[in-house]
Design a protein around this motif. Structure first.
Motif, PDB file in Angstrom:
ATOM      1  N   ILE A 236       0.854  -1.179   0.000  1.00 50.24           N
ATOM      2  CA  ILE A 236       0.000   0.000   0.000  1.00 50.24           C
ATOM      3  C   ILE A 236       0.894   1.235   0.000  1.00 50.24           C
ATOM      4  CG2 ILE A 236      -1.746   1.284   1.294  1.00 50.24           C
ATOM      5  CD1 ILE A 236      -2.769  -1.340   0.083  1.00 50.24           C
ATOM      6  N   HIS A 240       0.290   8.120  -0.373  1.00 49.35           N
ATOM      7  CA  HIS A 240      -1.010   8.407  -0.994  1.00 49.35           C
ATOM      8  C   HIS A 240      -2.130   8.292   0.042  1.00 49.35           C
ATOM      9  CE1 HIS A 240      -2.896   9.045  -4.941  1.00 49.35           C
ATOM     10  NE2 HIS A 240      -3.947   8.428  -4.430  1.00 49.35           N
ATOM     11  N   LEU A 241      -2.021   7.292   0.887  1.00 47.45           N
ATOM     12  CA  LEU A 241      -3.043   7.093   1.925  1.00 47.45           C
ATOM     13  C   LEU A 241      -3.078   8.291   2.871  1.00 47.45           C
ATOM     14  CD1 LEU A 241      -5.134   5.154   3.131  1.00 47.45           C
ATOM     15  CD2 LEU A 241      -3.285   4.131   4.484  1.00 47.45           C
ATOM     16  N   GLU A 242      -1.908   8.792   3.241  1.00 49.97           N
ATOM     17  CA  GLU A 242      -1.854   9.938   4.154  1.00 49.97           C
ATOM     18  C   GLU A 242      -2.356  11.207   3.482  1.00 49.97           C
ATOM     19  OE1 GLU A 242       1.430  12.479   6.790  1.00 49.97           O
ATOM     20  OE2 GLU A 242       2.037  10.703   5.664  1.00 49.97           O
ATOM     21  N   THR A 246      -6.929   7.574   0.526  1.00 51.31           N
ATOM     22  CA  THR A 246      -7.326   6.558  -0.455  1.00 51.31           C
ATOM     23  C   THR A 246      -6.244   5.490  -0.548  1.00 51.31           C
ATOM     24  OG1 THR A 246      -8.485   8.247  -1.754  1.00 51.31           O
ATOM     25  CG2 THR A 246      -7.994   6.158  -2.864  1.00 51.31           C
ATOM     26  N   THR A 247      -6.675   4.234  -0.605  1.00 49.92           N
ATOM     27  CA  THR A 247      -5.737   3.113  -0.688  1.00 49.92           C
ATOM     28  C   THR A 247      -5.369   2.830  -2.133  1.00 49.92           C
ATOM     29  OG1 THR A 247      -6.629   2.091   1.315  1.00 49.92           O
ATOM     30  CG2 THR A 247      -5.383   0.667  -0.179  1.00 49.92           C
TER      31      THR A 247
END
Length: 492
Positions: A236, A240-242, A246-247
């Motif tokens: 993952i 991008h998640l932070e 969104t994963t």
């Protein structure tokens, strides 16, 4: 095999997305192109419907905007590094790539030799290219790369590199293989463009892993199996998640290098255009899957094929045990077993019944044809002939190769070429079949079926000679073998 991917949608969507990215950076984009620009057979196997030359055809829609820069490492030139899938050196592949791109109407602007430290072999290669009329630039090894940011982004770092003169808004930076310096070439160019007051951007094109598919989706797991020797791991994207909540999926090397890239961008521009490795990518393949189940099944089968390839490599000493172990773990994650490959059991059953090597071949409609070892033919050659007869509607008992065609070949092998094995390999059988076709309608009918073998599956109860492996590959047959030698000779 069911179609699971829309090639036409991909050509349209991908080219449009790249055009949009060019416009975001003021009209100039350096695009690092990972993987194979053409003959991408892995993608065509796990995304059924994806044409092996789809990426090249996509670029052909941008012919008026694109030019190509080919990067090759001086170290790889010195080592005579080999492209495993083609069996040719990286420097020879550069020449091949230039020819293919030009034949397709794409403009090859130049070649850049990276990690240059004055190597004589690299200079000889530069001279050879220049004699062909190809522009060649030199990029030097930077001590402490990629972590010594102050040195890298300075006149003693990127500043020492030749400035590659480009004339088009989209600059494709590609290479014969990994480790050639594609990313460093792009970043060096950004430094030089910025010093010249030219607005330019960077993006990355990698087909796999597919960022908008789940981490453990079979397509992404198949990519891990394909790169098991490189220690690549899908993960993952934490940046991008932070940034977006969104994963998305990326792979470890891009995630690990991203903080360095951020620092380089900030040193050049004062800010970083991207918030994550996923942001850098332009791949739209995941949006062109039209039958997820078909792609999942195709990917599971690819994982099994990779497993058998690793086992065979372990048996002949070309691959480590760790690679086998990694693919075994991937198989568990994908919930597949070797026996899920339909041609395995028939090949092993025929071998057990005959007490000799056997081969099974699955046709496009699911029919499985087997072949056994005989005095005249090896098992792979026998299964190939049996499959052609079946496809042509020729009775199994009818001989489509005349003894007059086989006997001279056997005499040539044993009496003149020193072979101890009189049985014909697959390439020799096809030669004999073509000779027989001059006088036999059945032989002509059988030969006409050769294109229908493309995409078929095959499995051998023993490891085949390389000549058989190569012939199967040329026919488009996806072959696996048990990691067992036909005999106990130490030179196989």
């Amino acid at each position: 095999m069911k179609t699971g991917f829309s090639n036409e949608l991909y050509l349209k969507t991908q080219s449009e997305h790249i055009r949009d990215r060019i416009s975001q950076f003021g009209g100039k984009l350096y695009l690092e192109f990972g993987g194979k620009l053409f003959d991408d057979y892995h993608a065509s196997r796990v995304l059924p419907g994806f044409e092996p030359d789809a990426k090249l055809r996509m670029l052909m829609q941008l012919t008026d905007q694109a030019e190509i820069v080919i990067a090759i490492s001086a170290r790889d030139i010195v080592k005579n590094k080999i492209r495993g899938d083609l069996g040719i050196t990286y420097d020879t592949d550069v020449l091949r790539l230039i020819n293919v791109f030009r034949e397709r109407g794409l403009y090859v602007g130049s070649v850049v030799i990276t990690q240059f430290e004055g190597q004589d072999a690299a200079l000889l290669f530069r001279n050879r290219l220049q004699n062909y009329g190809v522009k060649v630039y030199l990029h030097y090894r930077i001590p402490g790369y990629p972590n010594n940011i102050p040195l890298i982004v300075s006149d003693e770092g990127y500043g020492k590199n030749d400035y590659i003169e480009t004339t088009r808004p989209l600059v494709i930076v590609t290479a014969p293989g990994p480790g050639s310096g594609k990313m460093a070439t792009c970043l060096s160019q950004l430094y030089h463009e910025h010093k010249r007051g030219i607005s330019a951007g960077y993006a990355k094109f990698e087909t796999f892993p597919i960022w908008n598919l789940p981490l453990k989706h079979p397509v992404n797991l198949a990519y891990e199996a394909a790169t098991a020797d490189l220690e690549d791991v899908n993960m993952i994207d934490p940046f991008h998640l932070e940034a977006y909540g969104t994963t998305t999926v990326n792979y470890n090397r891009d995630v690990e290098i991203f903080p360095v890239l951020q620092a380089i961008f900030e040193s050049i521009y004062g800010y970083c255009q991207y918030k994550s490795p996923t942001d850098m990518g332009v791949n739209m393949a995941g949006s062109c899957i039209i039958d997820d189940a078909a792609c999942c099944e195709a990917s599971r089968q690819e994982i099994i094929r990779r497993y058998y390839a690793a086992l065979a490599g372990l048996a002949d000493g070309s691959r480590p045990e760790s690679e086998v172990g990694k693919i075994e773990l991937i198989m568990k994650q994908a919930h597949v077993k070797p026996e899920d490959r339909r041609v395995v059991a028939p090949a092993l059953s025929r071998a057990a019944k005959t007490g000799a090597p056997a081969c099974a071949l699955e046709l496009d409609n699911g029919t499985i044809i087997t072949g056994k070892t005989s005095d005249l033919l090896g098992a792979a050659a026998a299964s190939l002939l049996n499959a052609l007869k079946h496809l042509a509607g020729i009775d199994h008992n009818i001989r489509i190769i005349s003894p007059e065609a086989i006997a001279p070949l056997q005499k040539l092998k044993t009496a003149y070429l020193g072979s101890q094995n009189p049985r014909l390999h697959t390439d020799e059988v096809l030669i004999a079949l073509s000779i027989s076709a001059a006088t036999s309608q059945d032989a002509r009918d059988a030969m006409a079926q050769l294109p229908n073998l493309k995409g078929c599956q095959a499995h051998s109860s023993v490891m085949l000679a390389q000549v058989d492996v190569r012939t199967m590959k040329k026919l488009g047959i996806q072959l696996t073998c048990e990691p067992v030698y036909e005999n106990k000779k130490i030179l196989y």
